[in-house]
Design an enzyme around this catalytic site. Structure first.
Site, PDB file in Angstrom:
ATOM      1  N   GLY A  61       0.684  -1.183   0.074  1.00 43.38           N
ATOM      2  CA  GLY A  61      -0.098  -0.008  -0.032  1.00 43.38           C
ATOM      3  C   GLY A  61       0.845   1.371   0.043  1.00 43.38           C
ATOM      4  CB  CYS A  62       4.227   2.103   1.267  1.00 45.02           C
ATOM      5  SG  CYS A  62       3.750   2.189   2.685  1.00 45.02           S
ATOM      6  CD  GLU A  63       3.192   7.120  -5.202  1.00 46.48           C
ATOM      7  OE1 GLU A  63       4.265   8.263  -5.231  1.00 46.48           O
ATOM      8  OE2 GLU A  63       2.313   7.288  -5.210  1.00 46.48           O
TER       9      GLU A  63
END
Length: 149
Positions: A61-63
């Site tokens: 979910g982290c870019e």
């Protein structure tokens, strides 16, 4: 390097951030001032050794790539975390998060509201949607470490 060594190396950096930098972020007048402080915070945390950056530690979910390690001291019921990221701004945001959650008990961790804390620091209005989503993903992964959840 072991997890215990990394935790020991992280503790004084987090104490320094807690005592000096959180108030500065809250009082910073604009995003550029906050951004400069966040970039400096990321530099204060020790880097996670490459051999510890295992795929299962990646926060989904982290870019940008971000890793989260967890240690639960069962005798005191306290939780400790190590985080690292390739992006300095993300690492600065992680440093704040670690200041807020390291040393919490399972019960404290289960009811912790990261969103509220970031509101208090006046950071949320300045975060892009993707960064906000990444922070939410990190907070959920941290809360999932609590057996109270």
């Amino acid at each position: 390097m072991t997890l215990e060594q990394l935790l020991a190396d992280t503790k004084p950096a987090l104490q320094d951030i807690q005592q000096r930098d959180l108030a500065d972020i809250k009082q910073a007048a604009d995003w550029q001032a906050k951004y400069r402080i966040l970039m400096q915070l990321g530099k204060k945390l020790p880097a996670m050794p490459e051999k510890m950056k295992q795929p299962e530690l990646l926060v989904k979910g982290c870019e940008s790539r971000a890793w989260l390690m967890h240690y639960h001291d069962k005798s005191s019921d306290k939780h400790y975390f190590i985080m690292d990221s390739e992006a300095r701004i993300v690492k600065g945001l992680m440093a704040i998060m670690l200041c807020l959650v390291n040393g919490m008990t399972s019960a404290e961790l289960a009811k912790f509201d990261l969103s509220h804390k970031f509101d208090q620091l006046n950071l949320k209005p300045y975060l892009s949607q993707s960064r906000g989503n990444g922070l939410t993903a990190m907070a959920e992964k941290i809360k999932a470490c609590s057996p109270a959840n």
